[in-house]
Every structure is written in C-alpha cells, then in structure tokens.
Design a protein around this motif. Structure first.
Motif, mmCIF file in Angstrom:
data_model
loop_
_atom_site.group_PDB
_atom_site.id
_atom_site.type_symbol
_atom_site.label_atom_id
_atom_site.label_comp_id
_atom_site.label_asym_id
_atom_site.label_seq_id
_atom_site.Cartn_x
_atom_site.Cartn_y
_atom_site.Cartn_z
ATOM 1 N N ASP A 1 6.556 -1.492 7.687
ATOM 2 C CA ASP A 1 6.557 -2.324 6.488
ATOM 3 C C ASP A 1 7.956 -2.565 5.940
ATOM 4 O OD1 ASP A 1 3.853 -2.515 6.662
ATOM 5 O OD2 ASP A 1 3.391 -1.210 4.961
ATOM 6 N N VAL B 1 12.754 6.634 4.624
ATOM 7 C CA VAL B 1 11.495 6.304 5.296
ATOM 8 C C VAL B 1 11.769 5.400 6.489
ATOM 9 C CG1 VAL B 1 9.346 4.987 5.049
ATOM 10 C CG2 VAL B 1 10.028 6.626 3.283
ATOM 11 N N ARG C 1 3.931 0.160 -7.589
ATOM 12 C CA ARG C 1 2.988 -0.924 -7.899
ATOM 13 C C ARG C 1 3.662 -2.131 -8.539
ATOM 14 N NH1 ARG C 1 -0.827 -0.523 -13.157
ATOM 15 N NH2 ARG C 1 -1.348 -2.726 -13.326
ATOM 16 N N GLU D 1 0.807 -1.221 0.000
ATOM 17 C CA GLU D 1 0.000 0.000 0.000
ATOM 18 C C GLU D 1 0.841 1.272 0.000
ATOM 19 O OE1 GLU D 1 -0.347 -2.358 2.412
ATOM 20 O OE2 GLU D 1 -2.067 -3.422 1.542
ATOM 21 N N LYS D 2 2.120 1.194 0.349
ATOM 22 C CA LYS D 2 2.933 2.401 0.549
ATOM 23 C C LYS D 2 4.112 2.426 -0.427
ATOM 24 C CE LYS D 2 1.986 1.963 5.509
ATOM 25 N NZ LYS D 2 2.580 1.642 6.831
ATOM 26 N N ALA D 3 4.441 3.621 -0.864
ATOM 27 C CA ALA D 3 5.643 3.818 -1.668
ATOM 28 C C ALA D 3 6.810 4.049 -0.717
ATOM 29 C CB ALA D 3 5.470 5.002 -2.610
ATOM 30 N N LEU D 4 7.569 3.002 -0.461
ATOM 31 C CA LEU D 4 8.711 3.092 0.445
ATOM 32 C C LEU D 4 9.936 3.530 -0.338
ATOM 33 C CD1 LEU D 4 8.073 -0.275 2.320
ATOM 34 C CD2 LEU D 4 7.341 2.022 3.020
ATOM 35 N N ARG D 5 10.764 4.366 0.317
ATOM 36 C CA ARG D 5 11.954 4.866 -0.356
ATOM 37 C C ARG D 5 13.002 5.258 0.679
ATOM 38 N NH1 ARG D 5 10.034 9.182 -4.029
ATOM 39 N NH2 ARG D 5 7.982 8.215 -3.836
ATOM 40 N N ASP E 1 9.395 2.923 8.686
ATOM 41 C CA ASP E 1 8.030 2.396 8.651
ATOM 42 C C ASP E 1 8.068 0.909 9.007
ATOM 43 O OD1 ASP E 1 5.600 1.068 7.149
ATOM 44 O OD2 ASP E 1 5.151 3.213 7.190
#
Length: 417
Positions: A105, A101, A154, A94-98, A103
């Motif tokens: 996840d 970050v 995605r 669900e998240k755009a991790l970069r 988080d």
C-alpha cells in the motif's frame, strides 16, 4: 457562500477544460509520476532534496491578503490539470502506515503524495515507508490541519481520498470568499477562521501570532461577522445564555442537584437577589427565566479573560479552563463563542496601545482582582470568517474540514463521516 453539488462539479469541469493548454509543466510532472522507476528498499543514493518541495507550507502572510489570492489562482492551474488527467489515485485506508513499514500500500501512498506535490517524483516507487515518505506525509498533514505525526490514520486517509474535482471546486469556492476580503482591513486586526479553528493576529500585512481556537458545534455554529474589539474583561463573571440554561444546565440539575454549587454558579432573580436552587422545580423549564451567573475563578467557563465586541449574536472570545481541547484533531465544541489558546498573548497585543496595561499589570490583575473591564484605546477590527481552502505558495494548497457544510459537498465534511 454555499454551493450546490451540481454547480460545484459543473464548474470544476469547465475549469479543467480551459487549463489543458496552460499547464505543460504540470503535465510533465504527472507523466514523470506515472513512469516513475521502482526503487530498492532504503536506497542510500537517494538525495534528501528529493523530498523537499517548493513553496511555503507555513507562512507569515495573512489568509486575508492579495498574496493569498494570487497563490490560490496559481494553484488552481495545477489542480485543473490534475482533474483533466483523471485525478489522483485513491489510497487504501485499512492500515496505519508509518516510518519503517514495508507494505504494497505504500506504493499507492507514494503516488498520491507525488500528485499533490508533497513527495518529489524523484523519490521513485517502492513499498518502503522511508524517511522521505514520512516527511511527505507530515507535509500533507500540515496542509490539512492534521497532527503532523507521519502516521496514516483515519483522518489522513479521508483527506487524501477526497477526489481531485471536489478539491478543485473547494479552491474555487474559497477564492470567491478570499477576493471579497482582500482589501484593506485595518492596520492591525484579528481574523477567526472557523473551519480551521484558528485565529490570526495581523499587523502590517504580517501575521504576528496564530492561536488554536475552539469554535461552535454543528448545531451551535459560530456566526460569520465583522466587528471591532473594544473591551477586555479580566477575571469575568460568566452569565449563561438562556439556550445553555435550557439545553445544558437544567438537564444537568435533574441528574445532579449539586451541579450549580460544585461549579460556583448562582441563580439571580430580576432584582439581583440570589435564588435558592432548592426552591426551583427542575422538572420544568421555569429556571430559564432566571439569570445564571458563574463566579470568577479557576473553573469559570471563561477562565481568566473575555474579549468583547458588538454583535447581534451575543458571542465573544475567551479563555477556557479546558486547555486539553486545543490538542484535538477537531475543535468544534463550543456553543458559538470562540475559545482562544494562549489568550494572554493575544490580549497583551490587543492592549498594547491602552495606557497602563502592559503584560505585567494584566497578569497581576488576573491574580488579584475579579471582573475588571478594560476599554481599548484603539478598538481592533475582528472578522469571523469561513475559509476552508487557501494557498501559501506556488502549488501549496491548504484544506480544512467543511464542518458546517457551506462548501456544498458532503465529501468535505470529513469529521462527520
């Protein structure tokens, strides 16, 4: 080769069962992942070597080579063990991790990257998307033919969440294809890999250049074929196939009566005389009986060059005025022919043994003349193939979208999800 889902998954289960006694090293690696210690955020003591993995991601070895077969056979042992031990974890998408970050996840992401060998287990588990995770994500993206931007979008999530049994089956399916093409294919040859949308120019068991390609849409597929490139046409006319006249040109003329004039396309009768578009009833398909020819020039569908080879499908390779298409995540836009990025480099290599046709003359001809055919002194073999998985080193597996569904599992058609 196309595989049913039942055969595909049954085969992977059998392979997994035979691998348990052969992969103690891989089991130890997975045990280390599962017991990996928690790390503090941005641990300066972590050595950069922890993100450096063995094996070549980018290689000059041709996909069609005995070395590739050997690499994929070794890689299968590792994937068999992963499957036998329950596969890799799914990553929440669900998240755009970069980079930068923090988080929860990211912990799932770290574990997933460790399983596939993109991140060393020495990196530990934490919620920090640090430079080591960034490098690992980029490595994963490169292996899957995705833009290596380090951001979990995605398509990256979709590729990560293809299950281990399905990836194992994909490797097995493609191993069969690779074995059938690992013999002598010529002193030099061109290979078009359709699902990778990529071209290799090979000489002396070494890739001398790779080119991004645009290949056929799902409903207008690029065919599998073997042939020999015998002719280059510089500044060619483009003769629209009847299928394109029916599917594209006639509907466009109904919307815009000036379409042909705006695109320098002429209509020719059987005797070669030009037909006025205003005399044609575009509400019918009578125009499909005529010949549509586009003049050479900047907007010509084949741009500067056409690469010809005999085949029953009437397809060819060519330049394109739509260079932006080569930057796409997926490059399946053509009506069956293959568009080639940096095509002038490929043509210069093809014409190398043709007397009088060096790069300078080729470029001058593009600037000054139209529709100039050049016969190759030594025709070069060309292979259009379908390889959606291969390996470039120990444990370095590459996967591509099964765009035409030839691998037999819907999960592998990522771009259609």
């Amino acid at each position: 080769m196309k595989t049913s889902r039942r055969t595909f998954l049954t085969g992977t289960g059998a392979l997994a069962a035979t691998a348990l006694s052969q992969t103690a090293y891989a089991q130890t690696a997975i045990d280390e992942i599962l017991s990996s210690s928690q790390r503090g955020l941005w641990d300066d003591q972590f050595d950069a070597r922890a993100s450096t993995q063995d094996g070549k991601v980018v290689s000059t070895e041709p996909i069609f080579s005995p070395a590739t077969v050997s690499h994929i056979e070794q890689t299968l042992l590792q994937y068999q063990d992963i499957v036998a031990r329950g596969g890799w974890p799914m990553v929440p998408g669900e998240k755009a991790l970069r980079l930068g970050v923090v988080d929860p996840d990211v912990e799932h992401l770290r574990r997933r990257l460790m399983y596939s060998g993109d991140l060393s287990e020495r990196a530990g588990i934490s919620q920090a998307f640090d430079t080591y995770v960034d490098a690992a994500v980029k490595r994963f993206q490169t292996r899957h033919g995705l833009p290596a931007d380090g951001v979990t979008g995605r398509f990256t999530f979709a590729a990560m969440n293809v299950t281990a049994p399905v990836r194992l089956g994909q490797l097995e399916t493609n191993l069969v294809r690779l074995r059938s093409m690992s013999g002598f294919l010529g002193d030099r040859y061109v290979m078009v890999n359709i699902p990778a949308a990529q071209i290799e120019a090979v000489e002396g068991d070494r890739v001398v250049s790779r080119h991004a390609a645009v290949v056929g849409k799902i409903d207008r597929q690029t065919p599998i074929l073997n042939s020999k490139i015998h002719e280059i046409i510089v500044n060619p006319y483009w003769n629209a196939p009847e299928s394109i006249v029916r599917r594209d040109i006639i509907p466009l003329m109904r919307k815009n009566p000036n379409y042909l004039a705006e695109n320098s396309i002429r209509i020719l009768a059987g005797d070669g005389t030009e037909v006025d578009p205003m005399t044609i009833d575009w509400s019918t398909e009578e125009a499909a009986k005529l010949r549509f020819r586009q003049d050479p020039g900047r907007i010509n569908a084949m741009a500067s060059v056409k690469i010809n080879f005999p085949n029953p499908h009437a397809v060819y390779m060519h330049d394109t005025p739509q260079q932006s298409l080569f930057n796409g995540i997926e490059r399946f836009h053509s009506s069956g022919c293959v568009r080639v990025q940096n095509v002038r480099d490929l043509v210069t290599w093809l014409l190398r043994d043709t007397e009088g046709w060096d790069r300078r003359r080729f470029e001058q001809t593009i600037q000054n003349d139209a529709d100039v055919p050049v016969q190759l002194s030594n025709p070069v073999p060309v292979y259009f193939t379908y390889i959606s998985a291969w390996a470039t080193g120990d444990g370095v597996a590459h996967f591509r979208d099964d765009i035409y569904g030839r691998d037999g599992v819907d999960e592998l058609q990522i771009s259609t999800l």
